[in-house]
Design a protein around this motif. Structure first.
Motif, mmCIF file in Angstrom:
data_model
loop_
_atom_site.group_PDB
_atom_site.id
_atom_site.type_symbol
_atom_site.label_atom_id
_atom_site.label_comp_id
_atom_site.label_asym_id
_atom_site.label_seq_id
_atom_site.Cartn_x
_atom_site.Cartn_y
_atom_site.Cartn_z
ATOM 1 N N SER A 261 -20.035 -41.579 99.597
ATOM 2 C CA SER A 261 -18.939 -42.081 98.767
ATOM 3 C C SER A 261 -18.910 -41.444 97.374
ATOM 4 N N SER A 262 -19.645 -40.360 97.185
ATOM 5 C CA SER A 262 -19.746 -39.711 95.874
ATOM 6 C C SER A 262 -18.394 -39.249 95.339
ATOM 7 N N ASP A 263 -18.151 -39.519 94.061
ATOM 8 C CA ASP A 263 -16.941 -39.028 93.410
ATOM 9 C C ASP A 263 -16.953 -37.512 93.241
ATOM 10 N N HIS A 264 -18.095 -36.881 93.410
ATOM 11 C CA HIS A 264 -18.166 -35.417 93.355
ATOM 12 C C HIS A 264 -17.343 -34.815 94.502
ATOM 13 N N VAL B 141 -15.839 -45.561 76.843
ATOM 14 C CA VAL B 141 -15.400 -45.190 78.198
ATOM 15 C C VAL B 141 -13.894 -45.349 78.388
ATOM 16 N N SER B 142 -13.331 -46.443 77.932
ATOM 17 C CA SER B 142 -11.883 -46.636 78.109
ATOM 18 C C SER B 142 -11.083 -45.650 77.270
ATOM 19 N N THR B 143 -11.490 -45.445 76.032
ATOM 20 C CA THR B 143 -10.799 -44.528 75.131
ATOM 21 C C THR B 143 -10.800 -43.101 75.671
ATOM 22 N N LEU B 144 -11.914 -42.687 76.265
ATOM 23 C CA LEU B 144 -12.065 -41.308 76.737
ATOM 24 C C LEU B 144 -11.598 -41.108 78.178
ATOM 25 N N GLY B 145 -11.198 -42.182 78.842
ATOM 26 C CA GLY B 145 -10.763 -42.068 80.229
ATOM 27 C C GLY B 145 -11.905 -41.873 81.200
ATOM 28 N N GLN C 150 -16.403 -44.223 85.124
ATOM 29 C CA GLN C 150 -17.791 -44.654 85.306
ATOM 30 C C GLN C 150 -18.704 -43.709 84.537
ATOM 31 N N LEU C 151 -19.698 -44.303 83.894
ATOM 32 C CA LEU C 151 -20.701 -43.567 83.128
ATOM 33 C C LEU C 151 -22.062 -44.005 83.642
ATOM 34 N N ILE D 197 -12.628 -45.617 88.251
ATOM 35 C CA ILE D 197 -13.247 -46.885 87.853
ATOM 36 C C ILE D 197 -13.792 -47.547 89.117
ATOM 37 N N PRO D 198 -15.080 -47.958 89.121
ATOM 38 C CA PRO D 198 -15.660 -48.578 90.315
ATOM 39 C C PRO D 198 -15.036 -49.950 90.610
ATOM 40 N N ASP D 199 -15.102 -50.358 91.869
ATOM 41 C CA ASP D 199 -14.557 -51.652 92.279
ATOM 42 C C ASP D 199 -15.226 -52.806 91.532
ATOM 43 N N LYS D 200 -16.519 -52.721 91.354
ATOM 44 C CA LYS D 200 -17.271 -53.766 90.640
ATOM 45 C C LYS D 200 -17.449 -53.294 89.205
ATOM 46 N N LEU D 201 -16.775 -53.968 88.278
ATOM 47 C CA LEU D 201 -16.749 -53.490 86.893
ATOM 48 C C LEU D 201 -18.122 -53.458 86.231
ATOM 49 N N PHE D 202 -19.084 -54.266 86.708
ATOM 50 C CA PHE D 202 -20.426 -54.199 86.118
ATOM 51 C C PHE D 202 -21.092 -52.865 86.423
#
Length: 152
Positions: free
Chosen positions: A73-76, A103-107, A110-111, A128-133
């Motif tokens: 499931s890698s975003d790469h 993170v929100s300002t820079l778009g 996920q970090l 943005i991941p499904d689970k915001l945590f």
């Protein structure tokens, strides 16, 4: 092909592992569009850091992702992620600490500060991941923790 002022397609698709295994890591058209967005996110990060950003891993076609041990499931694989360092700025921990509140300002979707197998880098994704945590986390050999944690 230049995607932005400081990031090229070659830079976001380069892989020593792909070259060694003779894997064609050329992205399809839909991935190329996402890589454009990833390069734009990297430009915003570079501007914030004020120093060059080095991409250590960008797009990975599925065979390359398997070869490097990436999760399916890698975003790469979708062209939405890059692993980066900024040696002229500081450590990956320092970079992640700077970016986390932005993170929100820079778009940045996920970090992740990653410190595994003796290596450290920062993973950034436009998704943005499904689970915001899971939006800002640290991953080490011991597992994942919410937030940016000091690496030993």
């Amino acid at each position: 092909m230049r995607l932005t002022a400081h990031f090229s397609l070659a830079e976001l698709t380069a892989s020593n592992k792909a070259a060694a295994l003779r894997i064609d890591n050329t992205p399809p058209a839909d991935v190329l569009r996402r890589l454009q967005g990833t390069a734009e996110m990297l430009e915003r990060i570079r501007s914030t850091v004020g120093r060059p950003i080095v991409v250590t891993s960008g797009y990975r076609c599925p065979p390359l992702n398997r070869a490097v041990g990436g999760v399916t499931s890698s975003d790469h694989v979708t062209g939405q992620a890059a692993d980066i360092v900024a040696p002229a700025f500081g450590t990956p921990y320092q970079l992640a600490r700077l970016l986390a509140p932005l993170v929100s300002t820079l778009g940045i979707g996920q970090l992740i500060l990653e410190g595994v197998k003796g290596k450290q880098w920062v993973h950034v994704s436009t998704r943005i991941p499904d689970k915001l945590f899971n939006r800002v986390i640290t991953i080490t050999d011991a597992g994942a923790q919410v937030g940016i944690q000091v690496l030993s």
